[in-house]
Design a protein around this motif. Structure first.
Motif, short mmCIF file in Angstrom:
data_model
loop_
_atom_site.label_atom_id
_atom_site.label_comp_id
_atom_site.label_asym_id
_atom_site.label_seq_id
_atom_site.Cartn_x
_atom_site.Cartn_y
_atom_site.Cartn_z
N LEU A 138 -13.34 3.57 12.15
CA LEU A 138 -12.70 3.35 10.89
C LEU A 138 -12.76 5.00 10.55
CD1 LEU A 138 -11.66 0.41 10.47
CD2 LEU A 138 -10.27 1.73 12.36
N VAL A 139 -14.18 5.46 9.71
CA VAL A 139 -14.57 6.48 9.67
C VAL A 139 -15.11 7.53 10.14
CG1 VAL A 139 -15.56 4.87 7.08
CG2 VAL A 139 -16.83 5.56 8.94
N GLY A 140 -15.06 7.49 11.56
CA GLY A 140 -15.08 9.02 11.60
C GLY A 140 -16.17 9.04 12.92
N LEU A 141 -17.52 7.86 12.71
CA LEU A 141 -18.76 8.40 12.81
C LEU A 141 -19.40 7.82 13.76
CD1 LEU A 141 -21.21 6.91 9.23
CD2 LEU A 141 -21.49 9.12 10.31
N GLN A 191 -22.05 17.10 11.24
CA GLN A 191 -21.65 15.87 9.80
C GLN A 191 -19.94 15.54 10.13
OE1 GLN A 191 -23.93 15.11 7.94
NE2 GLN A 191 -22.12 13.94 6.88
N VAL A 192 -19.54 14.62 9.11
CA VAL A 192 -18.52 13.88 8.96
C VAL A 192 -18.19 13.77 7.66
CG1 VAL A 192 -16.99 11.92 9.53
CG2 VAL A 192 -18.68 12.19 11.39
N PRO A 193 -17.05 14.24 6.65
CA PRO A 193 -16.67 14.81 6.17
C PRO A 193 -16.39 13.33 5.04
CG PRO A 193 -14.64 15.92 7.31
CD PRO A 193 -15.50 15.02 8.65
N LYS A 194 -17.01 13.63 4.64
CA LYS A 194 -17.75 12.49 2.75
C LYS A 194 -18.07 11.07 3.49
CE LYS A 194 -15.12 15.63 1.08
NZ LYS A 194 -15.59 16.16 -0.08
N HIS A 227 0.90 -1.29 0.18
CA HIS A 227 0.06 -0.36 -0.20
C HIS A 227 0.75 1.25 0.17
CE1 HIS A 227 -3.23 -3.03 1.27
NE2 HIS A 227 -4.05 -2.19 0.82
N GLN A 228 1.94 1.08 -0.55
CA GLN A 228 2.74 2.19 -0.93
C GLN A 228 2.81 2.96 -2.08
OE1 GLN A 228 6.78 1.13 -0.63
NE2 GLN A 228 6.84 0.45 1.96
N ASP A 229 2.35 4.98 -1.77
CA ASP A 229 1.67 5.37 -3.13
C ASP A 229 2.29 6.62 -3.27
OD1 ASP A 229 0.27 6.19 -5.36
OD2 ASP A 229 -1.27 5.79 -4.57
N ASP A 230 2.27 7.02 -3.26
CA ASP A 230 3.35 8.69 -3.79
C ASP A 230 1.81 9.57 -3.68
OD1 ASP A 230 5.75 8.17 -3.15
OD2 ASP A 230 6.03 7.91 -5.19
N HIS A 231 1.45 8.95 -4.41
CA HIS A 231 -0.77 10.00 -4.28
C HIS A 231 -0.81 10.25 -2.79
CE1 HIS A 231 -3.77 11.28 -5.58
NE2 HIS A 231 -4.92 10.64 -4.62
N VAL A 232 -1.42 11.66 -3.03
CA VAL A 232 -2.33 12.30 -1.95
C VAL A 232 -3.78 12.20 -1.76
CG1 VAL A 232 -2.13 14.00 -0.11
CG2 VAL A 232 -0.34 13.28 -1.03
N PRO A 233 -4.04 11.16 -1.14
CA PRO A 233 -5.63 11.19 -0.67
C PRO A 233 -6.04 12.25 -0.89
CG PRO A 233 -4.41 9.51 0.66
CD PRO A 233 -3.68 10.02 -0.29
N THR A 234 -7.33 12.50 -1.30
CA THR A 234 -8.42 13.60 -0.92
C THR A 234 -8.87 12.95 0.22
OG1 THR A 234 -10.21 12.36 -2.52
CG2 THR A 234 -8.24 13.97 -3.15
N PRO A 235 -10.12 13.88 0.76
CA PRO A 235 -10.65 13.01 2.29
C PRO A 235 -11.56 11.77 1.92
CG PRO A 235 -10.28 15.42 2.16
CD PRO A 235 -9.53 15.14 1.48
N GLU A 276 -11.46 9.89 -1.01
CA GLU A 276 -10.44 8.87 -0.91
C GLU A 276 -10.14 7.78 0.12
OE1 GLU A 276 -8.29 10.47 -5.43
OE2 GLU A 276 -7.37 10.89 -3.56
N LYS A 277 -9.70 8.79 0.87
CA LYS A 277 -9.39 7.75 2.73
C LYS A 277 -10.60 7.43 3.34
CE LYS A 277 -5.78 11.54 3.45
NZ LYS A 277 -5.51 12.35 4.52
N VAL A 278 -11.61 7.68 3.55
CA VAL A 278 -12.59 7.30 3.61
C VAL A 278 -13.31 5.93 2.99
CG1 VAL A 278 -15.66 7.29 3.68
CG2 VAL A 278 -14.09 8.87 4.82
N HIS A 279 -12.81 6.30 1.05
CA HIS A 279 -12.97 4.51 -0.12
C HIS A 279 -11.64 3.51 0.65
CE1 HIS A 279 -17.12 5.99 -1.50
NE2 HIS A 279 -16.42 7.46 -0.84
N GLU A 280 -10.79 3.92 0.53
CA GLU A 280 -10.01 3.42 1.44
C GLU A 280 -10.02 2.56 2.39
OE1 GLU A 280 -5.99 1.42 0.69
OE2 GLU A 280 -7.71 2.07 -1.03
N VAL A 281 -10.52 3.12 4.00
CA VAL A 281 -9.91 2.18 4.71
C VAL A 281 -11.54 1.61 4.50
CG1 VAL A 281 -12.06 3.89 6.32
CG2 VAL A 281 -9.85 2.52 6.97
#
Length: 289
Positions: free
Chosen positions: A156-159, A138-141, A70-78, A80-85
């Motif tokens: 894990l998603v902050g809900l 509200q929780v982002p995304k 899971h190493q990646d140089d791309h900085v994910p958006t908020p 993308e982070k939710v979907h990724e986790v």
């Protein structure tokens, strides 16, 4: 999230208290300004959340393989982070499930017991959890109608951070304020939904504890946080909980932001006093389809 086939999570009630929101006004802006931004949750420790389960460790080999893949140089958006986790949660869960079934001769029930908590702990150690610390509002995304199978995913998603409790809360200036609740139609709870609100049963009283005598619920912890949220008119996230449509585990749906309108004591099915909280859904939000 959002499987194509959905089933009702809880039944609507015909005896829901009328005039939702009749005694509530808009949130107290002066108070809300004092809590703007992220706040530190009074989080239970991971050890507490799994105190009654088996060891939740993941091997060093599994951890290194996860990091390498899971190493990646791309900085994910908020978003993308939710979907990724959530994606990685399912990936790690499936791997732990396969490993455990193999060790236990393929017994599905024994194999899946508390794998959700093992997965949660591992991903938190890897820093994959998002939308921390706990917050009011509200929780982002996270969108209304988003679906989850495990409370560990909600965390894990902050809900909803308190996986062992139905009421989550933070403490600000010595005042406990509810951040989210997870509804239930089990035990002595029987939460009820209507078009514009819900009635939620408080926590405590040994209602779900095996081998313990039921007691009257008390105005402490989560119950106190909900009462304080009514006084300060702060939003509470509501997650509808119930059985999955396919009968395989639980089903959680994010239903949006509510305000606590009032609360009262009444006798539950156990004969003990339980707190009931009437919450009104804030207008203008998208419906849960």
């Amino acid at each position: 999230m959002n499987p194509s086939q959905k089933q009702p999570v809880v039944r609507a009630s015909t005896d829901f208290p009328p005039d939702c929101g009749s005694s509530s006004s808009v949130p107290d802006e002066a108070f809300k300004k004092s809590i703007t931004g992220d706040v530190v949750v009074e989080n239970p420790s991971v050890g507490h959340a799994v105190a009654d389960s088996e060891h939740v460790g993941v091997s060093l080999r599994e951890g290194q393989e996860f990091r390498n893949s899971h190493q990646d140089d791309h900085v994910p958006t908020p978003g993308e982070k939710v979907h990724e986790v959530l994606r990685v949660f399912k990936e790690v869960f499936r791997q732990l499930d396969r490993d455990k079934q193999a060790r236990r001769g393929g017994d599905l029930y024994e194999a899946t017991a508390r794998i959700d908590l093992k997965t949660q702990v591992f991903l938190e150690k890897e820093g994959k959890n998002v939308n921390t610390p706990n917050r009011i509002g509200q929780v982002p995304k996270i969108q209304i109608g988003d679906e989850f199978q495990y409370k560990a995913e909600l965390r894990l998603v902050g809900l909803h951070f308190r996986t062992m409790s139905g009421i989550d809360y933070v403490e600000i200036g010595g005042v406990k304020l509810a951040t989210s609740i997870v509804s239930s139609d089990r035990y002595d709870f029987n939460d009820k939904f209507a078009a514009d609100g819900m009635v939620y049963t408080g926590e405590g009283g040994n209602m779900i504890s095996k081998g313990k005598k039921a007691e009257d619920q008390r105005m402490i912890k989560g119950n106190l946080a909900l009462a304080n949220s009514m006084r300060h008119k702060t939003e509470v996230r509501v997650i509808r909980g119930g059985e999955r449509w396919d009968g395989k585990g639980k089903h959680y749906v994010y239903d949006g932001l509510y305000l606590v309108d009032k609360y009262w004591l009444e006798k539950g099915a156990s004969g003990k006093s339980v707190y009931k909280f009437k919450l009104c859904r804030i207008p203008g939000q998208a419906p849960v389809i």
